[in-house]
Design a protein around this motif. Sequence first.
Motif, PDB file in Angstrom:
ATOM      1  N   HIS A  12     -63.048  31.563   4.648  1.00 53.03           N
ATOM      2  CA  HIS A  12     -61.702  30.991   4.603  1.00 53.03           C
ATOM      3  C   HIS A  12     -61.128  30.864   6.012  1.00 53.03           C
ATOM      4  CE1 HIS A  12     -57.279  31.069   4.191  1.00 53.03           C
ATOM      5  NE2 HIS A  12     -57.555  30.170   3.262  1.00 53.03           N
ATOM      6  N   THR A  49     -61.559  26.260  -9.382  1.00 52.46           N
ATOM      7  CA  THR A  49     -61.108  27.461  -8.686  1.00 52.46           C
ATOM      8  C   THR A  49     -62.325  28.208  -8.172  1.00 52.46           C
ATOM      9  OG1 THR A  49     -59.219  27.627 -10.170  1.00 52.46           O
ATOM     10  CG2 THR A  49     -59.798  29.597  -8.941  1.00 52.46           C
ATOM     11  N   VAL A  50     -62.292  28.553  -6.887  1.00 52.87           N
ATOM     12  CA  VAL A  50     -63.389  29.288  -6.275  1.00 52.87           C
ATOM     13  C   VAL A  50     -62.832  30.451  -5.468  1.00 52.87           C
ATOM     14  CG1 VAL A  50     -64.902  27.276  -6.113  1.00 52.87           C
ATOM     15  CG2 VAL A  50     -63.443  27.862  -4.197  1.00 52.87           C
ATOM     16  N   GLU A  51     -63.651  31.454  -5.287  1.00 59.41           N
ATOM     17  CA  GLU A  51     -63.306  32.561  -4.412  1.00 59.41           C
ATOM     18  C   GLU A  51     -64.190  32.469  -3.184  1.00 59.41           C
ATOM     19  OE1 GLU A  51     -63.296  36.419  -6.213  1.00 59.41           O
ATOM     20  OE2 GLU A  51     -62.304  35.673  -8.010  1.00 59.41           O
ATOM     21  N   LEU A  52     -63.571  32.579  -2.016  1.00 62.50           N
ATOM     22  CA  LEU A  52     -64.296  32.500  -0.754  1.00 62.50           C
ATOM     23  C   LEU A  52     -64.215  33.838  -0.034  1.00 62.50           C
ATOM     24  CD1 LEU A  52     -62.854  29.130   0.624  1.00 62.50           C
ATOM     25  CD2 LEU A  52     -65.030  29.469  -0.537  1.00 62.50           C
TER      26      LEU A  52
END
Length: 75
Positions: free
Chosen positions: A26, A18-21
């Motif tokens: 995005h 899980t990653v946050e962009l």
Amino acid sequence: MTKLRLGSIADDKPVRLTVELPAAVHHDLVAYARLLAREGGQSEVVPAKLIPPMLARFMAGDRVFIKEKRLKKVG
């Protein structure tokens, strides 16, 4: 026809990550997926499927990483 850096997306056994962009990244990832689908004659490419080959290509082009990996200093 443009020449994209990524080719077809391989269907490989995944490992969940899980990653946050950032929103801008995005947005660009979605746009790239649409362009890749259009260029490849596909109906759709899921943007998340682009991240593994992009990362692999990035690491494969990093000379220092390759050298360190070859010398077993990493991984």
